[in-house]
Design an enzyme around this catalytic site. Structure first.
Site, PDB file in Angstrom:
ATOM      1  N   TRP A  91       0.806  -1.225   0.000  1.00  7.78           N
ATOM      2  CA  TRP A  91       0.000   0.000   0.000  1.00  7.78           C
ATOM      3  C   TRP A  91       0.836   1.270   0.000  1.00  7.78           C
ATOM      4  CZ3 TRP A  91       1.767   2.507   4.149  1.00  7.78           C
ATOM      5  CH2 TRP A  91       2.312   1.722   5.179  1.00  7.78           C
ATOM      6  N   ASN A  92       2.139   1.177   0.313  1.00  7.33           N
ATOM      7  CA  ASN A  92       2.876   2.442   0.527  1.00  7.33           C
ATOM      8  C   ASN A  92       3.199   3.184  -0.765  1.00  7.33           C
ATOM      9  OD1 ASN A  92       4.810   0.517  -0.103  1.00  7.33           O
ATOM     10  ND2 ASN A  92       6.352   1.379   1.261  1.00  7.33           N
ATOM     11  N   LYS A 132      -2.174  -8.595  -7.622  1.00 10.23           N
ATOM     12  CA  LYS A 132      -2.988  -8.569  -6.396  1.00 10.23           C
ATOM     13  C   LYS A 132      -2.532  -7.342  -5.616  1.00 10.23           C
ATOM     14  CE  LYS A 132      -3.339  -9.194  -2.651  1.00 10.23           C
ATOM     15  NZ  LYS A 132      -3.598  -8.026  -1.756  1.00 10.23           N
ATOM     16  N   PRO A 133      -3.243  -6.216  -5.769  1.00 13.53           N
ATOM     17  CA  PRO A 133      -2.822  -5.006  -5.048  1.00 13.53           C
ATOM     18  C   PRO A 133      -3.163  -5.103  -3.564  1.00 13.53           C
ATOM     19  CG  PRO A 133      -4.853  -4.572  -6.246  1.00 13.53           C
ATOM     20  CD  PRO A 133      -4.465  -6.004  -6.559  1.00 13.53           C
ATOM     21  N   ALA A 134      -2.577  -4.238  -2.783  1.00 18.79           N
ATOM     22  CA  ALA A 134      -2.851  -4.223  -1.346  1.00 18.79           C
ATOM     23  C   ALA A 134      -4.312  -3.860  -1.095  1.00 18.79           C
ATOM     24  CB  ALA A 134      -1.939  -3.210  -0.660  1.00 18.79           C
ATOM     25  N   GLY A 141       6.799  -6.180  -0.041  1.00 14.31           N
ATOM     26  CA  GLY A 141       6.083  -6.143   1.237  1.00 14.31           C
ATOM     27  C   GLY A 141       7.024  -6.552   2.356  1.00 14.31           C
ATOM     28  N   SER A 142       6.456  -7.065   3.419  1.00 15.56           N
ATOM     29  CA  SER A 142       7.263  -7.380   4.599  1.00 15.56           C
ATOM     30  C   SER A 142       8.095  -8.646   4.377  1.00 15.56           C
ATOM     31  CB  SER A 142       6.349  -7.561   5.800  1.00 15.56           C
ATOM     32  OG  SER A 142       5.428  -8.599   5.533  1.00 15.56           O
ATOM     33  N   GLU A 147      12.243  -2.619  11.837  1.00 19.24           N
ATOM     34  CA  GLU A 147      11.885  -1.515  10.960  1.00 19.24           C
ATOM     35  C   GLU A 147      10.673  -0.803  11.592  1.00 19.24           C
ATOM     36  OE1 GLU A 147      10.387  -2.925   7.171  1.00 19.24           O
ATOM     37  OE2 GLU A 147      11.183  -1.167   6.145  1.00 19.24           O
ATOM     38  N   CYS A 154      10.266   1.379   2.477  1.00 17.23           N
ATOM     39  CA  CYS A 154      11.252   0.365   2.872  1.00 17.23           C
ATOM     40  C   CYS A 154      12.671   0.916   2.797  1.00 17.23           C
ATOM     41  CB  CYS A 154      11.100  -0.880   2.020  1.00 17.23           C
ATOM     42  SG  CYS A 154      11.044  -0.496   0.283  1.00 17.23           S
ATOM     43  N   GLU A 195      11.056  -7.878  -2.832  1.00 15.14           N
ATOM     44  CA  GLU A 195      11.491  -6.569  -2.360  1.00 15.14           C
ATOM     45  C   GLU A 195      10.932  -6.446  -0.948  1.00 15.14           C
ATOM     46  OE1 GLU A 195      13.825  -4.331  -3.108  1.00 15.14           O
ATOM     47  OE2 GLU A 195      13.001  -4.562  -5.127  1.00 15.14           O
ATOM     48  N   LEU A 196      11.777  -6.718   0.066  1.00 18.69           N
ATOM     49  CA  LEU A 196      11.234  -6.898   1.421  1.00 18.69           C
ATOM     50  C   LEU A 196      11.622  -5.746   2.340  1.00 18.69           C
ATOM     51  CD1 LEU A 196      11.947 -10.734   1.485  1.00 18.69           C
ATOM     52  CD2 LEU A 196       9.893  -9.542   0.705  1.00 18.69           C
TER      53      LEU A 196
HETATM   54  P1  ADP Z   1       2.695  -4.399   4.737  1.00 16.62           P
HETATM   55  O1  ADP Z   1       3.391  -4.707   6.026  1.00 16.62           O
HETATM   56  O2  ADP Z   1       3.338  -3.388   3.878  1.00 16.62           O
HETATM   57  O3  ADP Z   1       1.194  -4.289   4.824  1.00 16.62           O
HETATM   58  P2  ADP Z   1       2.491  -7.057   3.798  1.00 16.62           P
HETATM   59  O4  ADP Z   1       3.703  -7.839   3.513  1.00 16.62           O
HETATM   60  O5  ADP Z   1       1.627  -7.443   4.939  1.00 16.62           O
HETATM   61  O6  ADP Z   1       3.023  -5.604   3.871  1.00 16.62           O
HETATM   62  O7  ADP Z   1       1.542  -6.951   2.530  1.00 16.62           O
HETATM   63  C1  ADP Z   1       1.974  -6.643   1.238  1.00 16.62           C
HETATM   64  C2  ADP Z   1       1.068  -7.331   0.262  1.00 16.62           C
HETATM   65  O8  ADP Z   1       1.061  -8.730   0.524  1.00 16.62           O
HETATM   66  C3  ADP Z   1      -0.390  -6.903   0.284  1.00 16.62           C
HETATM   67  O9  ADP Z   1      -0.878  -6.926  -1.048  1.00 16.62           O
HETATM   68  C4  ADP Z   1      -1.052  -7.998   1.098  1.00 16.62           C
HETATM   69  O10 ADP Z   1      -2.409  -8.180   0.757  1.00 16.62           O
HETATM   70  C5  ADP Z   1      -0.267  -9.198   0.674  1.00 16.62           C
HETATM   71  N1  ADP Z   1      -0.238 -10.294   1.640  1.00 16.62           N
HETATM   72  C6  ADP Z   1      -0.105 -10.217   2.978  1.00 16.62           C
HETATM   73  N2  ADP Z   1      -0.067 -11.453   3.519  1.00 16.62           N
HETATM   74  C7  ADP Z   1      -0.155 -12.333   2.489  1.00 16.62           C
HETATM   75  C8  ADP Z   1      -0.154 -13.760   2.386  1.00 16.62           C
HETATM   76  N3  ADP Z   1      -0.021 -14.537   3.453  1.00 16.62           N
HETATM   77  N4  ADP Z   1      -0.269 -14.294   1.146  1.00 16.62           N
HETATM   78  C9  ADP Z   1      -0.371 -13.516   0.065  1.00 16.62           C
HETATM   79  N5  ADP Z   1      -0.366 -12.187   0.088  1.00 16.62           N
HETATM   80  C10 ADP Z   1      -0.274 -11.593   1.293  1.00 16.62           C
END
Ligand code: ADP
Length: 484
Positions: A156-157, A180-182, A236-237, A387, A292, A258-259
């Site tokens: 989402w950022n 698959k967007p946030a 994402g994370s 972080e 990030c 990209e974590l």
């Molecule tokens: P943030 O901490 O930035 O919210 P996340 O890593 O939780 O980052 O999420 C980034 C993306 O990954 C989002 O699109 C979220 O919907 C998706 N996501 C989170 N958990 C899962 C999962 N277990 N499987 C697939 N996609 C996921």
């Protein structure tokens, strides 16, 4: 805020599969983090929809792959032009759902569009090779071919740029994509998809699966398990990156990850302190600390320590917090309650362990948090290891170059790092010693479309942007021709 779109048809709330807008049987709500107001309800898709999107992408693949590179480049170029022509509306959608100040949101639209422009150009330069032969009767070639159906899971950022940074090189290389967007920011993604259709991207080549949290997890499982999907790109994370990597193991899927980061920002005694203050502010407080590559730990050498912390705190105190649609605001809300709580936890922990608050240190109501600087930070604090992803800057004092390199590298992360120095020898030594994918020297902002963005260690795999970025979406094929 969405009533003021110049083109109201950019407000899309259905998902996109095979060129059709799909309402789904269920919906989920999207909120404005600045006001808590509901903005829209969006199609909540599930695993069966993901299967359909993968099949549509696979069916669309041959025709997309068989277009000439120049044809794909022209379509991407049109998409870029439409993104820029609608910069104001895309910026509005982004500020509404993500919270970043409108000028910053429009800046992201330009940044996001720049990847589309760049990879439209790079599409024409996916060159193969001919190799010297080991036998006069043979000829040896290397072909570059599109990898196949690609999946992109984005955060989402950066609601637009994290999509285009993955999708543009995939499309340029000749691959269809399922995105698959946030769940927090689907509106920007859907508006960008509408513009992709207008640009002439054929049905099935670009699909967008919107869903809420649990739906995202279920869709993620399908994308990872599919043997039609040949590549997954995720931003994402680190925690979710690990889950996705494990889920991709059975199909030996290629991955770009990209974590998380834990960026050090180092100021040496020989630095230009005023410039370092500006750089630290830009790096730390962009998107209210929610990137990030935001500096997470600021290390300042003892000779300039007090001068730096005083000037830096004074600069941070001038930040204007508020709704991103208001003039002059440069610090918007955080994305959700859990994000605010994490910042508060890090600040409380730092204060309990001897930190000194110079500015901020408290919530401001709703999802707003006062930009915070805490001096006299120490390695036992949470902020040294985790972080923060919010507007909190801990400042640590150090004595020697050797010591600070060791401290900077003492993390499982390795995305961005920064340091300020005027000593040319030190610049080379420290840039080489930092175990990070990116090093900013006397700069606080690094990213642009034509440089390789990415991390080492547990910050990820692969690079995005630059001429390297398209390699992730191309397979090499060695062809030996005999009987010549
Ligand atoms: P943030 O901490 O930035 O919210 P996340 O890593 O939780 O980052 O999420 C980034 C993306 O990954 C989002 O699109 C979220 O919907 C998706 N996501 C989170 N958990 C899962 C999962 N277990 N499987 C697939 N996609 C996921």
């Amino acid at each position: 805020p969405l009533a003021q779109l110049k083109d109201p048809t950019l407000l899309k709330t259905d998902a996109l599969i095979d060129g059709q807008w799909v309402a789904g049987t269920e919906r989920f709500d999207v909120y404005d983090p600045a006001t808590g107001q509901k903005l829209a309800d969006v199609a909540k898709l599930g695993p069966a929809d993901a299967e359909r999107a993968i099949a549509a992408a696979n069916a669309a693949w041959p025709a997309w792959r068989n277009k000439t590179a120049k044809e794909r480049a022209n379509i991407l170029r049109r998409w870029h032009d439409l993104l820029m022509a609608n910069q104001d509306d895309l910026g509005r959608l982004m500020t509404a759902e993500q919270g970043k100040p409108l000028p910053e949101a429009k800046g992201e639209v330009a940044y996001g569009a720049s990847f589309v422009e760049w990879f439209a150009e790079e599409a024409k330069r996916v060159n193969g090779e001919t190799l010297p032969t080991f036998d006069n009767n043979r000829r040896l070639l290397v072909l570059k071919q599109p990898i196949g159906v690609c999946a992109a899971i984005t955060p989402w950022n950066f609601p637009l740029a994290m999509i285009t940074r993955k999708v543009a090189p995939a499309l340029a290389a000749g691959c269809p994509v399922v995105i698959k967007p946030a769940e927090q920011t689907p509106l920007t993604a859907l508006a960008a998809a509408e513009l992709a259709i207008r640009a002439g991207i054929p049905a099935g080549v670009l699909n967008v699966l919107t869903s809420d949290g649990p739906g995202s997890v279920a869709i993620g499982k399908v994308l990872c398990a599919s043997d039609v999907v040949r590549h997954l790109s995720f931003t994402g994370s680190t925690e979710v990156g690990r889950i996705l990597m494990a889920q991709c193991a059975p199909t030996i899927k290629k991955l770009s990850l990209e974590l998380g980061g834990n960026a050090p920002f180092i100021v040496f005694d020989d630095a230009d302190v005023d410039s370092a203050v500006e750089g630290a502010f830009a790096s730390k407080y962009r998107n209210a600390g929610q990137t990030c590559v935001c500096s997470n730990r600021i290390y300042v050498q003892e000779g300039v320590y007090e001068a730096f912390v005083q000037k830096f705190a004074a600069k941070v105190a001038t930040a204007k917090v508020g709704n991103g649609f208001e003039d002059g605001v440069n610090q918007g809300p955080l994305i959700e309650e859990a994000a605010v709580e994490k910042v508060q936890r890090h600040v409380d922990d730092a204060l309990a362990k001897g930190g000194r608050v110079l500015t901020g240190g408290k919530r401001l109501g709703g999802l707003f948090y006062a930009p915070t600087v805490v001096a006299d930070a120490s390695p036992d604090m949470l902020c040294a290891r985790e972080e923060t992803f919010g507007p909190f800057a801990p400042v640590f004092k150090f004595r020697t170059e050797e010591e600070v390199i060791q401290l900077a590298n003492a993390t499982e992360y390795g995305l961005a790092s920064y340091f300020y120095s005027r000593d040319v020898g030190r610049i080379f030594r420290v840039a080489e010693a930092l175990e990070y994918g990116m090093v900013g020297v006397n700069v606080g902002i690094l990213a642009t479309e034509h440089v390789p963005f990415g991390g080492v260690k547990q910050s990820g795999l692969g690079r995005e942007g630059s001429h390297h970025g398209i390699d992730e979406y191309v397979e090499l094929k060695y062809v030996a021709i005999g009987d010549v």
